[in-house]
Every structure is written in C-alpha cells, then in structure tokens.
Design a protein around this motif. Structure first.
Motif, PDB file in Angstrom:
ATOM      1  N   GLU A 215      -0.538  13.678  -8.234  1.00 58.95           N
ATOM      2  CA  GLU A 215       0.549  14.629  -7.992  1.00 58.95           C
ATOM      3  C   GLU A 215       1.441  14.160  -6.839  1.00 58.95           C
ATOM      4  O   GLU A 215       2.667  14.239  -6.915  1.00 58.95           O
ATOM      5  N   LEU A 216       0.832  13.626  -5.776  1.00 61.69           N
ATOM      6  CA  LEU A 216       1.614  13.129  -4.650  1.00 61.69           C
ATOM      7  C   LEU A 216       2.410  11.889  -5.041  1.00 61.69           C
ATOM      8  O   LEU A 216       3.565  11.733  -4.648  1.00 61.69           O
ATOM      9  N   VAL A 217       1.824  11.026  -5.828  1.00 65.64           N
ATOM     10  CA  VAL A 217       2.541   9.833  -6.289  1.00 65.64           C
ATOM     11  C   VAL A 217       3.761  10.255  -7.109  1.00 65.64           C
ATOM     12  O   VAL A 217       4.843   9.681  -6.973  1.00 65.64           O
ATOM     13  N   LYS A 218       3.611  11.277  -7.924  1.00 64.94           N
ATOM     14  CA  LYS A 218       4.753  11.803  -8.688  1.00 64.94           C
ATOM     15  C   LYS A 218       5.838  12.319  -7.752  1.00 64.94           C
ATOM     16  O   LYS A 218       7.028  12.096  -7.976  1.00 64.94           O
ATOM     17  N   LYS A 219       5.437  13.014  -6.678  1.00 67.56           N
ATOM     18  CA  LYS A 219       6.412  13.516  -5.708  1.00 67.56           C
ATOM     19  C   LYS A 219       7.105  12.373  -4.981  1.00 67.56           C
ATOM     20  O   LYS A 219       8.286  12.471  -4.651  1.00 67.56           O
ATOM     21  N   MET A 220       6.369  11.307  -4.707  1.00 70.56           N
ATOM     22  CA  MET A 220       6.991  10.148  -4.077  1.00 70.56           C
ATOM     23  C   MET A 220       8.103   9.613  -4.980  1.00 70.56           C
ATOM     24  O   MET A 220       9.150   9.189  -4.503  1.00 70.56           O
ATOM     25  N   HIS A 221       7.865   9.662  -6.271  1.00 69.28           N
ATOM     26  CA  HIS A 221       8.868   9.194  -7.234  1.00 69.28           C
ATOM     27  C   HIS A 221      10.055  10.158  -7.303  1.00 69.28           C
ATOM     28  O   HIS A 221      11.210   9.736  -7.211  1.00 69.28           O
TER      29      HIS A 221
ATOM     30  N   LEU B  68      -1.011  13.913   5.069  1.00 65.59           N
ATOM     31  CA  LEU B  68      -0.137  12.751   5.167  1.00 65.59           C
ATOM     32  C   LEU B  68      -0.668  11.780   6.210  1.00 65.59           C
ATOM     33  O   LEU B  68      -0.679  10.569   5.993  1.00 65.59           O
ATOM     34  N   SER B  69      -1.127  12.299   7.325  1.00 61.30           N
ATOM     35  CA  SER B  69      -1.694  11.461   8.375  1.00 61.30           C
ATOM     36  C   SER B  69      -2.891  10.670   7.859  1.00 61.30           C
ATOM     37  O   SER B  69      -3.032   9.475   8.151  1.00 61.30           O
ATOM     38  N   GLU B  70      -3.755  11.301   7.096  1.00 62.50           N
ATOM     39  CA  GLU B  70      -4.920  10.618   6.530  1.00 62.50           C
ATOM     40  C   GLU B  70      -4.489   9.504   5.573  1.00 62.50           C
ATOM     41  O   GLU B  70      -5.091   8.438   5.542  1.00 62.50           O
ATOM     42  N   ILE B  71      -3.448   9.749   4.802  1.00 64.26           N
ATOM     43  CA  ILE B  71      -2.936   8.725   3.875  1.00 64.26           C
ATOM     44  C   ILE B  71      -2.349   7.563   4.660  1.00 64.26           C
ATOM     45  O   ILE B  71      -2.622   6.399   4.363  1.00 64.26           O
ATOM     46  N   LEU B  72      -1.560   7.865   5.702  1.00 62.50           N
ATOM     47  CA  LEU B  72      -0.941   6.812   6.500  1.00 62.50           C
ATOM     48  C   LEU B  72      -1.974   5.988   7.258  1.00 62.50           C
ATOM     49  O   LEU B  72      -1.767   4.804   7.510  1.00 62.50           O
ATOM     50  N   CYS B  73      -3.097   6.612   7.605  1.00 60.76           N
ATOM     51  CA  CYS B  73      -4.167   5.890   8.320  1.00 60.76           C
ATOM     52  C   CYS B  73      -5.113   5.167   7.368  1.00 60.76           C
ATOM     53  O   CYS B  73      -5.994   4.429   7.817  1.00 60.76           O
TER      54      CYS B  73
ATOM     55  N   SER C  92       0.846  -1.196   0.000  1.00 61.25           N
ATOM     56  CA  SER C  92       0.000   0.000   0.000  1.00 61.25           C
ATOM     57  C   SER C  92       0.882   1.248   0.000  1.00 61.25           C
ATOM     58  O   SER C  92       2.057   1.200   0.351  1.00 61.25           O
ATOM     59  N   TYR C  93       0.274   2.355  -0.379  1.00 59.72           N
ATOM     60  CA  TYR C  93       1.004   3.621  -0.345  1.00 59.72           C
ATOM     61  C   TYR C  93       1.423   3.954   1.086  1.00 59.72           C
ATOM     62  O   TYR C  93       2.536   4.410   1.323  1.00 59.72           O
ATOM     63  N   ALA C  94       0.526   3.718   2.028  1.00 59.12           N
ATOM     64  CA  ALA C  94       0.836   3.995   3.429  1.00 59.12           C
ATOM     65  C   ALA C  94       2.038   3.171   3.882  1.00 59.12           C
ATOM     66  O   ALA C  94       2.957   3.688   4.524  1.00 59.12           O
ATOM     67  N   GLY C  95       2.040   1.896   3.546  1.00 57.94           N
ATOM     68  CA  GLY C  95       3.155   1.034   3.927  1.00 57.94           C
ATOM     69  C   GLY C  95       4.462   1.476   3.305  1.00 57.94           C
ATOM     70  O   GLY C  95       5.515   1.454   3.953  1.00 57.94           O
ATOM     71  N   ARG C  96       4.412   1.902   2.061  1.00 58.60           N
ATOM     72  CA  ARG C  96       5.634   2.343   1.372  1.00 58.60           C
ATOM     73  C   ARG C  96       6.155   3.638   1.976  1.00 58.60           C
ATOM     74  O   ARG C  96       7.358   3.820   2.138  1.00 58.60           O
ATOM     75  N   LEU C  97       5.235   4.544   2.337  1.00 59.55           N
ATOM     76  CA  LEU C  97       5.658   5.784   2.983  1.00 59.55           C
ATOM     77  C   LEU C  97       6.248   5.511   4.363  1.00 59.55           C
ATOM     78  O   LEU C  97       7.242   6.120   4.755  1.00 59.55           O
TER      79      LEU C  97
END
Length: 117
Positions: A97-103, A84-89, A54-59
């Motif tokens: 756009e956030l996925v691009k920034k993660m990259h 970010l907290s909402e994504i992690l939860c 998951s995105y949360a797990g990867r972050l």
C-alpha cells in the motif's frame, strides 16, 4: 564557462564557495554559471551520484528534491512519522500500500519502485 582541467575545477569550486558564503543577491547569476560548469565537469568525470537502490534511498531523494522534512513526507504518504522513520532506517520494509502511495503521491515511476529493495 567551460571547465577543462582539475585546476580549473578547483578554481571554480573556490569561487563558488566564496560567492555562496557572501550571500549577496547580485552574485546569483555567477553562482548559477559556476554551478552549471562544475556540475558538467563532475558528470563528465563520472562523479554523478549513483541512483538509489533501496526504498529508503529513494524516499530520501524525494525529500531532498522537494525540500521536505520527514514529518511532511509522512503526511503526504498518510503514514505515521514513526513508521517512516523505521523505513528510512532500514528497520522496516514498506507495505504494498505504501509503495502504491509512493507511485501516486510522489509520482515515482512504477518500474523504478519495482527495482528497489
């Protein structure tokens, strides 16, 4: 050092814990040797942790690898800490756009990001 059995493993773990709790710098080389032997034994036994799906797990993995706090990661990604907290939860999925920034900011390979949920 080579760990060949469960009893060797338990002895190595006990010694590692004892030396780590002592916190003395002169034990550092032995701690590294024990860490590598324990890690090798665990990997050979199939104890390697599963890769995040998951995105949360990867972050969370990135936060752990780089010793980042949630606030620091939010700054790196250019998003509010609450988002970010909402994504992690798991309450929110990241935007494209956030996925691009993660990259670009965290250097996570695009093929990994595409496989996450």
């Amino acid at each position: 050092m080579n760990i060949a059995s469960t009893s060797d493993y338990n002895v190595a773990l006990a010694e590692f814990e004892q030396l780590a709790l002592a916190g003395q710098k002169e034990n550092m080389l032995r701690l590294i040797e024990l860490r590598n032997a324990i890690d090798g034994y665990e990997n050979a036994q199939g104890h390697e942790p599963a890769f995040p799906t998951s995105y949360a797990g990867r972050l969370e993995l990135e936060m752990f690898k780089h010793r980042l706090k949630q606030k620091q990661l939010a700054v790196i990604l250019g998003i509010p800490e609450s988002r970010l907290s909402e994504i992690l939860c798991g309450k929110r999925t990241p935007s494209l756009e956030l996925v691009k920034k993660m990259h670009t900011e965290l250097h996570i390979p695009a093929n990994e990001l595409l496989s996450l949920q």
